[in-house]
Scaffold this motif. Structure first.
Motif, mmCIF file in Angstrom:
data_model
loop_
_atom_site.group_PDB
_atom_site.id
_atom_site.type_symbol
_atom_site.label_atom_id
_atom_site.label_comp_id
_atom_site.label_asym_id
_atom_site.label_seq_id
_atom_site.Cartn_x
_atom_site.Cartn_y
_atom_site.Cartn_z
ATOM 1 N N ALA A 62 59.441 30.191 24.276
ATOM 2 C CA ALA A 62 59.989 29.237 23.314
ATOM 3 C C ALA A 62 61.378 29.698 22.892
ATOM 4 O O ALA A 62 61.696 30.885 22.956
ATOM 5 N N HIS A 69 60.585 26.832 16.303
ATOM 6 C CA HIS A 69 60.711 27.225 17.704
ATOM 7 C C HIS A 69 60.471 25.999 18.575
ATOM 8 O O HIS A 69 59.613 25.174 18.279
ATOM 9 N N LEU A 71 59.232 24.608 22.124
ATOM 10 C CA LEU A 71 58.485 24.894 23.342
ATOM 11 C C LEU A 71 59.035 24.048 24.472
ATOM 12 O O LEU A 71 59.548 22.949 24.245
#
Length: 130
Positions: A62, A69, A71
Motif C-alpha cells: 500500500a 493508505h 491499496l
C-alpha cells in the motif's frame, strides 16, 4: 466494564479521527490496546473492502497518503499481521501513545481505562531527505 476512546492526532495536536470501543476490561496492557485497535479498524475495512485503508500502520503493498493508505485494489487485510507491524512500529517510535496526559512507553505497561479512557495515537512522519 470500560469504554476506551481511540483518537488519532497530528504531531501538532490536531485530532483527525476518533472512535470508541466499549465493554472492555478496566485494565489492559498497551499491547492489548494496540491489538484491539488494529483488529477493530481492520474489521471495519474488511466489512466493506476498498482501495483506501484508514489504519494505524500501512498494509503490505500500500502507498501512504494523507491520513490513510491506498491499496492497489480492494482486498481484505489480515488483522494479526497488521497488529504485529503495529507493535513493531510502537517499539521503533513510528508512533507514540498518550493515555490521559502521560506517554506510555512499554508494550507490557498496564493502562487503567477507568482513569485513562482516552488514548491518543500520534504517528511520527519521517522528513524528506532525513
Amino acid at each position: 466494564m470500560a469504554t476506551v476512546t481511540f483518537r488519532d492526532e497530528t504531531v501538532a495536536g490536531k485530532p483527525f479521527r476518533e472512535w470508541e470501543v466499549s465493554g472492555l476490561p478496566e485494565r489492559m496492557t498497551v499491547r492489548e490496546l494496540i491489538r484491539l485497535r488494529v483488529r477493530e479498524e481492520v474489521a471495519r475495512h474488511n466489512a466493506r473492502p476498498d482501495t483506501r485503508f484508514n489504519g494505524l500502520v500501512r498494509p503490505d503493498d500500500a502507498e501512504t497518503e494523507l491520513n490513510g493508505h491506498r491499496l492497489r485494489e480492494p482486498r481484505r487485510i489480515d488483522w494479526e499481521r497488521q497488529a504485529r507491524v503495529a507493535e513493531q512500529a510502537f517499539l521503533t517510535n513510528g508512533f507514540f501513545i498518550l493515555a490521559g496526559e502521560r506517554q506510555v512507553e512499554d508494550l507490557d505497561e498496564v493502562v487503567d481505562l477507568t482513569t485513562d479512557p482516552d488514548l491518543v495515537f500520534i504517528k511520527l512522519v519521517a522528513l524528506a531527505g532525513g
